[in-house]
Write an enzyme that holds these catalytic residues in place. Structure first.
Site, short mmCIF file in Angstrom:
data_model
loop_
_atom_site.label_atom_id
_atom_site.label_comp_id
_atom_site.label_asym_id
_atom_site.label_seq_id
_atom_site.Cartn_x
_atom_site.Cartn_y
_atom_site.Cartn_z
N GLY A 15 0.84 -1.19 0.00
CA GLY A 15 0.00 0.00 0.00
C GLY A 15 0.87 1.24 0.00
O GLY A 15 1.67 1.45 0.92
N SER A 16 0.74 2.06 -1.05
CA SER A 16 1.67 3.17 -1.25
C SER A 16 0.99 4.52 -1.20
O SER A 16 1.47 5.49 -1.79
CB SER A 16 2.36 3.01 -2.61
OG SER A 16 1.38 2.95 -3.64
N GLY A 17 -0.15 4.60 -0.51
CA GLY A 17 -0.78 5.89 -0.30
C GLY A 17 0.04 6.72 0.68
O GLY A 17 1.16 6.36 1.04
N PHE A 19 -0.30 7.29 3.94
CA PHE A 19 0.03 6.66 5.22
C PHE A 19 0.98 5.47 5.03
O PHE A 19 1.90 5.27 5.83
CB PHE A 19 -1.24 6.24 5.94
CG PHE A 19 -1.03 5.88 7.39
CD1 PHE A 19 -0.29 6.70 8.21
CD2 PHE A 19 -1.59 4.74 7.93
CE1 PHE A 19 -0.09 6.39 9.56
CE2 PHE A 19 -1.41 4.41 9.26
CZ PHE A 19 -0.65 5.23 10.08
N GLY A 20 0.78 4.71 3.97
CA GLY A 20 1.68 3.60 3.69
C GLY A 20 3.10 4.09 3.46
O GLY A 20 4.07 3.50 3.96
N PHE A 90 -10.49 -2.15 -1.17
CA PHE A 90 -9.69 -2.85 -2.19
C PHE A 90 -8.86 -3.98 -1.59
O PHE A 90 -8.18 -4.70 -2.31
CB PHE A 90 -8.78 -1.86 -2.91
CG PHE A 90 -9.52 -0.76 -3.61
CD1 PHE A 90 -10.10 -0.97 -4.85
CD2 PHE A 90 -9.66 0.48 -3.02
CE1 PHE A 90 -10.80 0.04 -5.50
CE2 PHE A 90 -10.35 1.50 -3.66
CZ PHE A 90 -10.93 1.27 -4.90
N LYS A 203 -13.58 7.38 13.77
CA LYS A 203 -13.06 8.76 13.89
C LYS A 203 -13.11 9.49 12.56
O LYS A 203 -13.27 10.72 12.51
CB LYS A 203 -11.66 8.74 14.49
CG LYS A 203 -10.62 7.96 13.70
CD LYS A 203 -9.82 8.81 12.74
CE LYS A 203 -8.77 7.99 12.00
NZ LYS A 203 -7.97 8.83 11.07
N ARG A 267 -8.43 14.89 5.51
CA ARG A 267 -9.33 14.92 4.35
C ARG A 267 -10.78 14.80 4.80
O ARG A 267 -11.67 15.40 4.21
CB ARG A 267 -8.99 13.80 3.37
CG ARG A 267 -7.68 13.96 2.63
CD ARG A 267 -7.62 13.09 1.39
NE ARG A 267 -7.83 11.68 1.70
CZ ARG A 267 -6.86 10.83 1.99
NH1 ARG A 267 -5.61 11.24 2.03
NH2 ARG A 267 -7.13 9.56 2.23
#
Length: 354
Positions: A15-17, A19-20, A90, A203, A267
């Protein structure tokens, strides 16, 4: 310097968003090399060339020992810890395609697996760690949760989170691996796994409500009230689903709620602000690169609360605004016009009145 921390040769992040990528930067301080799985090979090459995730976390230079790859098997090979930060909706699709890689390169070597995704799967009403458990049955899975804006984590700014696992020894093992020696990223261990997952999901929904209050022109008093009452909603669902409640008033619950409900870096908060100003969800989606997690979570959360007969009035009104043609102004008027009641902190969940 923090004593008792653990160093590894290789870490993997799926996962490269934002946070990742941020967590990969933390791991890069603890591992000789870190591999991050990114679904697009061309974009992975660009990130490696620029040493910056220009797609999801611009402005944070990446360590030299961190590389992106579109090859899931390459990412997993030799890893001594594996983090999952794939968006919840996903996650199942990725696991259906790649679980054999995990069994061959992770499970077979008893490598710690840590779920860092947040949310509730629409189709199953499961939390991320529960989804992963379906593909890795009887394998210990940890969770990381707590107040942690990605850009601050990536830049090494002081951050505290929780590591959770059913077995406290596993939670402490992950704690030692993830805590940096300089203390910039520090972990606290707990066994309240479901509490961490519920708090991490809810949250985001509550942050939409908080942002909507801001968009409507309210100030600090109203936000403080919303955070306080929202925390009780997290507690009620946690107890209903078998959590101990330990995480609710700690970093995953109160800590992350305070952060996410109070800053435009969130966001979810900014989506709420736009809704409060009368901008439609369709317009927000059209003009945003990434939709806030709370938008996807609000609908399955509504169904989960009904399934367990738990009354979540604030989250219910967020659902109404997002999916039932509701209006933020009417929703908050309704919440503020509810029947007078005692403050109270009952030990058991309130029963549903929806």
């Amino acid at each position: 310097m923090v004593s008792g921390v653990t160093y590894l040769k290789r870490g993997a992040v799926f996962g490269s968003g934002a946070f990742g990528t941020a967590l990969a930067c933390v791991l890069a301080k603890k591992c000789e090399s870190v591999s991050v799985w990114h679904m697009n090979a061309n974009e992975a090459r660009v990130v490696n060339q620029k040493h910056e995730n220009v797609y999801f976390l611009p402005g944070a230079p990446l360590p030299a020992n961190l590389t992106f790859t579109a090859d899931a098997e390459e990412c997993a090979k030799g890893a001594e810890i594996v983090l999952f930060v794939i968006p919840t909706q996903f996650l199942r699709g990725f696991l259906q395609k790649n679980s054999h890689i995990l069994r061959n390169h992770v499970v077979s070597r008893n490598v710690p697996v840590v779920m860092c995704s947040k949310g509730i799967e629409r189709s199953s009403l499961l939390f991320p760690a529960q989804i992963l458990e379906e593909f890795l049955p009887n394998y210990p899975i940890g969770v990381i949760a707590g107040p942690s804006f990605a850009i601050e984590v990536a830049k090494g700014m002081l951050t505290n989170v929780c590591t959770a696992a059913a077995d406290i020894d596993m939670a402490r093992k992950i704690q030692r691996i993830m805590t940096t020696s300089d203390g910039s990223f520090r972990c606290w261990a707990t066994t309240d796994v479901i509490g961490c997952e519920i708090a991490s999901a809810m949250k985001n929904v509550l942050a939409i409500a908080s942002g909507a209050l801001k968009g409507l022109g309210t100030e600090n008093n109203a936000r403080a009230a919303l955070i306080s009452r929202g925390l009780l909603e997290i507690r009620d669902l946690t107890l209903a689903l078998g959590g101990t409640g330990e995480a609710v008033f700690g970093l995953p619950g109160l800590g992350d709620l305070l952060l996410t409900c109070s800053s435009e870096l969130s966001r979810n908060f900014t989506v709420g602000m736009k809704l409060g100003k009368g901008i439609s969800l369709e317009e927000i989606k059209r003009t945003s690169k990434a939709v806030a997690e709370g938008v996807a979570t609000a609908e399955p959360l509504e169904r989960l609360a009904k399934k367990h007969n738990v009354h979540l009035p604030i989250c219910h009104e967020v659902y109404n605004v997002l999916y039932a043609n509701g209006c933020a102004k009417r929703s908050f008027k309704k919440l503020n016009s509810c029947k007078l009641a005692d403050e109270g902190l009952p030990a058991l969940p309130r029963t549903s009145k929806m």
